[in-house]
Write an enzyme that holds these catalytic residues in place. Structure first.
Site, PDB file in Angstrom:
ATOM      1  N   ASP A   6       6.933  -1.290  -3.358  1.00  0.00           N
ATOM      2  CA  ASP A   6       6.116  -2.147  -4.230  1.00  0.00           C
ATOM      3  C   ASP A   6       5.435  -1.377  -5.359  1.00  0.00           C
ATOM      4  O   ASP A   6       4.667  -1.962  -6.131  1.00  0.00           O
ATOM      5  CB  ASP A   6       5.041  -2.884  -3.409  1.00  0.00           C
ATOM      6  N   ASN A  48      -1.122  -3.611  -9.872  1.00  0.00           N
ATOM      7  CA  ASN A  48      -2.040  -3.399  -8.753  1.00  0.00           C
ATOM      8  C   ASN A  48      -2.543  -1.961  -8.631  1.00  0.00           C
ATOM      9  O   ASN A  48      -3.335  -1.662  -7.732  1.00  0.00           O
ATOM     10  CB  ASN A  48      -1.372  -3.818  -7.440  1.00  0.00           C
ATOM     11  N   ARG A  66       0.948  -0.673   1.338  1.00  0.00           N
ATOM     12  CA  ARG A  66       0.832  -0.287  -0.075  1.00  0.00           C
ATOM     13  C   ARG A  66      -0.199   0.818  -0.306  1.00  0.00           C
ATOM     14  O   ARG A  66      -0.341   1.306  -1.419  1.00  0.00           O
ATOM     15  CB  ARG A  66       0.484  -1.522  -0.939  1.00  0.00           C
ATOM     16  N   ARG A  68      -6.482 -10.498  -1.077  1.00  0.00           N
ATOM     17  CA  ARG A  68      -6.250  -9.071  -1.252  1.00  0.00           C
ATOM     18  C   ARG A  68      -7.518  -8.293  -1.582  1.00  0.00           C
ATOM     19  O   ARG A  68      -7.717  -7.202  -1.085  1.00  0.00           O
ATOM     20  CB  ARG A  68      -5.223  -8.849  -2.360  1.00  0.00           C
ATOM     21  N   HIS A  93      -2.853 -13.352  -5.809  1.00  0.00           N
ATOM     22  CA  HIS A  93      -3.528 -12.494  -6.793  1.00  0.00           C
ATOM     23  C   HIS A  93      -3.967 -13.357  -7.979  1.00  0.00           C
ATOM     24  O   HIS A  93      -3.263 -14.308  -8.355  1.00  0.00           O
ATOM     25  CB  HIS A  93      -2.583 -11.406  -7.332  1.00  0.00           C
ATOM     26  N   ASP A 116      -3.683 -12.805 -11.067  1.00  0.00           N
ATOM     27  CA  ASP A 116      -2.732 -12.850 -12.193  1.00  0.00           C
ATOM     28  C   ASP A 116      -1.569 -13.814 -11.958  1.00  0.00           C
ATOM     29  O   ASP A 116      -0.668 -13.936 -12.783  1.00  0.00           O
ATOM     30  CB  ASP A 116      -2.244 -11.440 -12.579  1.00  0.00           C
ATOM     31  N   ALA A 145       9.800 -10.546  -3.899  1.00  0.00           N
ATOM     32  CA  ALA A 145       8.678  -9.775  -3.337  1.00  0.00           C
ATOM     33  C   ALA A 145       7.342 -10.388  -3.737  1.00  0.00           C
ATOM     34  O   ALA A 145       6.285  -9.822  -3.466  1.00  0.00           O
ATOM     35  CB  ALA A 145       8.750  -8.324  -3.802  1.00  0.00           C
ATOM     36  N   CYS A 194       3.040  -8.685 -13.053  1.00  0.00           N
ATOM     37  CA  CYS A 194       2.852  -7.759 -11.930  1.00  0.00           C
ATOM     38  C   CYS A 194       3.586  -6.441 -12.157  1.00  0.00           C
ATOM     39  O   CYS A 194       3.201  -5.417 -11.617  1.00  0.00           O
ATOM     40  CB  CYS A 194       3.412  -8.355 -10.638  1.00  0.00           C
TER      41      CYS A 194
HETATM   42  N1  ARG Z   1       4.978  -7.394  -2.952  1.00  0.00           N
HETATM   43  C1  ARG Z   1       3.797  -7.149  -3.724  1.00  0.00           C
HETATM   44  C2  ARG Z   1       2.569  -7.417  -2.871  1.00  0.00           C
HETATM   45  O1  ARG Z   1       2.600  -8.336  -2.101  1.00  0.00           O
HETATM   46  C3  ARG Z   1       3.771  -7.985  -4.972  1.00  0.00           C
HETATM   47  C4  ARG Z   1       2.630  -7.659  -5.882  1.00  0.00           C
HETATM   48  C5  ARG Z   1       2.454  -8.643  -7.013  1.00  0.00           C
HETATM   49  N2  ARG Z   1       1.501  -8.176  -7.912  1.00  0.00           N
HETATM   50  C6  ARG Z   1       0.661  -8.932  -8.651  1.00  0.00           C
HETATM   51  N3  ARG Z   1      -0.087  -8.359  -9.512  1.00  0.00           N
HETATM   52  N4  ARG Z   1       0.546 -10.234  -8.447  1.00  0.00           N
HETATM   53  O2  ARG Z   1       1.568  -6.734  -2.945  1.00  0.00           O
END
Ligand code: ARG
Length: 261
Positions: free
Chosen positions: A57, A63, A82, A129, A158, A160, A246, A252
């Site tokens: 990722d 992120n 992550r 998150r 998220h 975004d 993903a 992202c």
């Molecule tokens: N697979 C990643 C996660 O779940 C995707 C991240 C997407 N990032 C974002 N800025 N929305 O963390």
């Protein structure tokens, strides 16, 4: 940005990820190259970081953290899968002369994916998150005012995925992703919202990158495109469906460096 050499869906940390789905790496690479091309064509400079075999990722550089001029506040990832990214992000920014200021170890915050500059400061999402408790620390470290928005739909985990600032007055917004209070706050903050239907929000239409007057989008319903064009923006659609597997779209895959809060 970080090329998808080692990208894959190797674990499940959001509702879009299913490890039984395979990623076509050649296609992912072609889509990522396409995104770089369109961003450069729009006038952006794209810096690239090295991919890492154990961090699928890492491609989702949004992120990595929060950028504020020459300051970098690294993310504190919610999921252990992550957390290994942070050392590489810090290394990248340190090597380029950024001052690295860290959040306390006991709060979670997933960087620009959950914090977008708009109005007089940052809008920061929390729940799935990032922690609401991180916002005061983000504000203390960056000096920016932070407005907190509670995210309400797990599929839009998220900020975004629910908000794309276009200019000082306008933004693409997905109220599906916010609780009632968050909706009220956003109504007060965004003078001219382009409101997405729920199915549009779930197609990650808000996960777009704005470079000058160009809006680079994973997909764009005709209705949304017409409104953007009426406002003087040009739409560029870049398919990134390998990355949607993903749970990530165009935005992202990028982290804006030209941000001063
Ligand atoms: N697979 C990643 C996660 O779940 C995707 C991240 C997407 N990032 C974002 N800025 N929305 O963390």
């Amino acid at each position: 940005m970080c090329p998808p050499e080692h990208f894959g869906v190797l674990y499940e940390i959001n509702p879009w990820m299913h490890t039984e789905v395979t990623v076509d790496l050649d296609k992912a690479r072609a889509q990522w190259d396409g995104l770089v091309r369109v961003l450069r064509d729009a006038g952006a400079t794209v810096d690239v970081m090295d991919p890492h075999p154990d961090l699928p990722d890492l491609v989702f550089t949004a992120n990595a953290g929060i950028v504020n001029g020459a300051q970098f506040v690294p993310a504190r990832f919610r999921h252990p899968q992550r957390q290994g990214e942070t050392a590489y992000d810090v290394e990248w920014f340190s090597a380029r002369g950024y001052q690295v200021d860290e959040l306390p170890v006991d709060v979670r915050h997933e960087g620009a994916g959950d914090a977008l500059p708009f109005g007089a400061g940052l809008i920061s999402g929390y729940r799935f998150r990032s922690d609401a408790a991180a916002h005061a620390h983000v504000s203390r470290l960056t000096g920016a005012a932070v407005r907190s928005i509670e995210l309400a739909d797990e599929r839009l985990y998220h900020l975004d995925l629910t908000l794309c600032p276009l200019d000082e007055r306008r933004a693409i917004v997905a109220p599906l992703g916010w609780d009632r209070y968050g909706r009220r706050v956003m109504e007060a903050v965004v003078a001219e919202p382009l409101v997405l239907e729920d199915d549009e929000a779930l197609a990650f239409v808000a996960n777009s990158v704005v470079v000058g007057s160009r809006v680079v989008m994973p997909s764009c319903p005709p209705r949304v495109g017409r409104q953007l064009e009426a406002w003087g923006f040009e739409v560029a659609v870049v398919p990134v469906d390998e990355f949607l597997k993903a749970g990530g779209g165009c935005r992202c895959l990028t982290l804006a460096l030209d941000v001063t809060l």
